[in-house]
Motif scaffolding. Structure first.
Motif, PDB file in Angstrom:
ATOM      1  N   LYS A  93      -4.292  -2.719 -14.865  1.00  9.32           N
ATOM      2  CA  LYS A  93      -4.504  -3.797 -13.902  1.00  9.32           C
ATOM      3  C   LYS A  93      -6.004  -4.047 -13.852  1.00  9.32           C
ATOM      4  CE  LYS A  93      -0.349  -4.499 -12.204  1.00  9.32           C
ATOM      5  NZ  LYS A  93       0.271  -5.810 -12.147  1.00  9.32           N
ATOM      6  N   TYR A  94      -6.390  -5.245 -13.424  1.00 10.21           N
ATOM      7  CA  TYR A  94      -7.800  -5.635 -13.421  1.00 10.21           C
ATOM      8  C   TYR A  94      -8.153  -6.332 -12.115  1.00 10.21           C
ATOM      9  CZ  TYR A  94      -7.271  -4.789 -18.391  1.00 10.21           C
ATOM     10  OH  TYR A  94      -7.009  -4.197 -19.603  1.00 10.21           O
ATOM     11  N   THR A  95      -9.452  -6.336 -11.796  1.00 10.33           N
ATOM     12  CA  THR A  95      -9.937  -7.060 -10.623  1.00 10.33           C
ATOM     13  C   THR A  95     -10.891  -8.156 -11.078  1.00 10.33           C
ATOM     14  OG1 THR A  95     -11.965  -5.769 -10.248  1.00 10.33           O
ATOM     15  CG2 THR A  95      -9.905  -4.892  -9.305  1.00 10.33           C
ATOM     16  N   GLU A  96     -11.141  -9.093 -10.196  1.00 10.38           N
ATOM     17  CA  GLU A  96     -12.109 -10.156 -10.494  1.00 10.38           C
ATOM     18  C   GLU A  96     -13.530  -9.617 -10.532  1.00 10.38           C
ATOM     19  OE1 GLU A  96     -11.489 -13.543  -7.955  1.00 10.38           O
ATOM     20  OE2 GLU A  96      -9.442 -13.804  -8.646  1.00 10.38           O
ATOM     21  N   GLU A  97     -13.744  -8.386 -10.050  1.00 10.48           N
ATOM     22  CA  GLU A  97     -15.067  -7.733 -10.089  1.00 10.48           C
ATOM     23  C   GLU A  97     -15.232  -6.922 -11.374  1.00 10.48           C
ATOM     24  OE1 GLU A  97     -13.039  -7.602  -7.292  1.00 10.48           O
ATOM     25  OE2 GLU A  97     -14.192  -9.211  -6.349  1.00 10.48           O
ATOM     26  N   HIS A  98     -14.331  -7.128 -12.340  1.00  7.88           N
ATOM     27  CA  HIS A  98     -14.405  -6.528 -13.678  1.00  7.88           C
ATOM     28  C   HIS A  98     -14.178  -5.025 -13.687  1.00  7.88           C
ATOM     29  CE1 HIS A  98     -15.635 -10.469 -14.931  1.00  7.88           C
ATOM     30  NE2 HIS A  98     -16.584 -10.448 -14.031  1.00  7.88           N
ATOM     31  N   GLU A  99     -13.260  -4.592 -12.850  1.00  6.17           N
ATOM     32  CA  GLU A  99     -12.833  -3.204 -12.853  1.00  6.17           C
ATOM     33  C   GLU A  99     -11.419  -3.132 -13.439  1.00  6.17           C
ATOM     34  OE1 GLU A  99     -15.264  -2.282  -8.744  1.00  6.17           O
ATOM     35  OE2 GLU A  99     -13.101  -2.471  -8.684  1.00  6.17           O
ATOM     36  N   TRP A 100     -11.110  -2.013 -14.053  1.00  2.00           N
ATOM     37  CA  TRP A 100      -9.753  -1.767 -14.549  1.00  2.00           C
ATOM     38  C   TRP A 100      -9.154  -0.614 -13.774  1.00  2.00           C
ATOM     39  CZ3 TRP A 100      -8.885   3.125 -16.195  1.00  2.00           C
ATOM     40  CH2 TRP A 100      -9.976   3.865 -16.688  1.00  2.00           C
ATOM     41  N   LEU A 101      -7.838  -0.611 -13.694  1.00  2.08           N
ATOM     42  CA  LEU A 101      -7.122   0.457 -13.015  1.00  2.08           C
ATOM     43  C   LEU A 101      -5.939   0.890 -13.866  1.00  2.08           C
ATOM     44  CD1 LEU A 101      -8.020  -1.771 -10.700  1.00  2.08           C
ATOM     45  CD2 LEU A 101      -6.980  -0.089  -9.229  1.00  2.08           C
ATOM     46  N   GLY A 105     -25.528  -3.117 -10.460  1.00  5.95           N
ATOM     47  CA  GLY A 105     -24.250  -3.697 -10.069  1.00  5.95           C
ATOM     48  C   GLY A 105     -23.546  -2.787  -9.086  1.00  5.95           C
ATOM     49  N   GLU A 106     -22.693  -3.375  -8.281  1.00  5.55           N
ATOM     50  CA  GLU A 106     -21.944  -2.597  -7.316  1.00  5.55           C
ATOM     51  C   GLU A 106     -20.535  -2.304  -7.820  1.00  5.55           C
ATOM     52  OE1 GLU A 106     -23.371  -5.488  -5.288  1.00  5.55           O
ATOM     53  OE2 GLU A 106     -25.002  -4.329  -4.434  1.00  5.55           O
ATOM     54  N   LEU A 107     -20.014  -1.189  -7.378  1.00 11.02           N
ATOM     55  CA  LEU A 107     -18.627  -0.815  -7.620  1.00 11.02           C
ATOM     56  C   LEU A 107     -17.880  -1.079  -6.322  1.00 11.02           C
ATOM     57  CD1 LEU A 107     -16.468   0.572  -9.401  1.00 11.02           C
ATOM     58  CD2 LEU A 107     -17.215   2.750  -8.403  1.00 11.02           C
ATOM     59  N   TYR A 108     -16.805  -1.868  -6.423  1.00 10.27           N
ATOM     60  CA  TYR A 108     -16.034  -2.246  -5.242  1.00 10.27           C
ATOM     61  C   TYR A 108     -14.704  -1.506  -5.226  1.00 10.27           C
ATOM     62  CZ  TYR A 108     -19.303  -6.128  -4.895  1.00 10.27           C
ATOM     63  OH  TYR A 108     -20.455  -6.886  -4.782  1.00 10.27           O
ATOM     64  N   ALA A 109     -14.239  -1.195  -4.022  1.00 15.84           N
ATOM     65  CA  ALA A 109     -12.910  -0.605  -3.880  1.00 15.84           C
ATOM     66  C   ALA A 109     -11.886  -1.713  -4.092  1.00 15.84           C
ATOM     67  CB  ALA A 109     -12.752   0.003  -2.495  1.00 15.84           C
ATOM     68  N   ALA A 133     -10.454  -1.877   1.042  1.00 17.56           N
ATOM     69  CA  ALA A 133     -10.409  -2.864  -0.042  1.00 17.56           C
ATOM     70  C   ALA A 133     -11.581  -3.839   0.065  1.00 17.56           C
ATOM     71  CB  ALA A 133      -9.087  -3.629   0.005  1.00 17.56           C
ATOM     72  N   GLY A 134     -12.281  -4.018  -1.043  1.00 20.64           N
ATOM     73  CA  GLY A 134     -13.402  -4.943  -1.115  1.00 20.64           C
ATOM     74  C   GLY A 134     -14.746  -4.364  -0.720  1.00 20.64           C
ATOM     75  N   ALA A 135     -14.763  -3.168  -0.167  1.00 22.83           N
ATOM     76  CA  ALA A 135     -16.020  -2.547   0.256  1.00 22.83           C
ATOM     77  C   ALA A 135     -16.780  -1.997  -0.950  1.00 22.83           C
ATOM     78  CB  ALA A 135     -15.746  -1.423   1.244  1.00 22.83           C
ATOM     79  N   ILE A 136     -18.090  -2.007  -0.864  1.00 24.83           N
ATOM     80  CA  ILE A 136     -18.930  -1.410  -1.906  1.00 24.83           C
ATOM     81  C   ILE A 136     -18.828   0.113  -1.786  1.00 24.83           C
ATOM     82  CG2 ILE A 136     -21.294  -1.114  -2.752  1.00 24.83           C
ATOM     83  CD1 ILE A 136     -21.857  -3.954  -1.633  1.00 24.83           C
ATOM     84  N   VAL A 137     -18.489   0.769  -2.892  1.00 20.48           N
ATOM     85  CA  VAL A 137     -18.297   2.217  -2.862  1.00 20.48           C
ATOM     86  C   VAL A 137     -19.195   2.968  -3.845  1.00 20.48           C
ATOM     87  CG1 VAL A 137     -15.941   2.023  -2.040  1.00 20.48           C
ATOM     88  CG2 VAL A 137     -16.364   2.122  -4.484  1.00 20.48           C
TER      89      VAL A 137
END
Length: 125
Positions: A8-16, A66-70, A52-56
């Motif tokens: 799965k992917y997020t619009e913040e360019h993270e994969w899960l 760059g920030e990593l978002y939950a 969800a959406g918080a900077i972690v």
């Protein structure tokens, strides 16, 4: 090798990668390429409750920070100490050894995330 179509992917360019109520999270090869050479990674502590959406966390490269978002609500169950010790793993192995954190999640929490086709469309659009 990870099958990118099962992630799965997020619009913040993270994969899960989700298995048995645990999501392993990293940044995509697209994000790693845009960041450039990653030189520093800051991750949340094990036990941190995520909103969800918080900077972690933070990923610093030779080009930018760059920030990593939950991507969802959850609790950090593990961090990748290897990436903290050797941030270049994010560039070298973004979908394997370059993962960042693992979080416990509720069933269905990832349903709203992007599939591979939607993520590719996002990066090409």
């Amino acid at each position: 090798m990870t099958d990118l179509n099962t992630l799965k992917y997020t619009e913040e360019h993270e994969w899960l990668s989700i298995s048995d109520g645990v999501a392993t999270i990293g940044i995509t090869d697209y994000a790693a390429d845009k960041l450039g050479d990653v030189v520093f990674v800051e991750l949340p502590a094990v036990g941190t409750e995520l909103t969800a959406g918080a900077i972690v966390g933070e990923i610093e490269s030779t080009k930018s920070v760059g920030e990593l978002y939950a991507p969802m609500v959850g609790t950090v169950t593990e961090i990748n100490d290897a990436v903290v010790d050797d941030p270049s793993l994010v560039n070298a192995e973004p979908f394997e050894g370059g993962w960042l954190i693992k979080i416990s999640i509720a069933d269905g929490a990832a349903d709203a995330l992007l599939d591979r086709d939607a993520y590719v469309a996002l990066t090409e659009g």
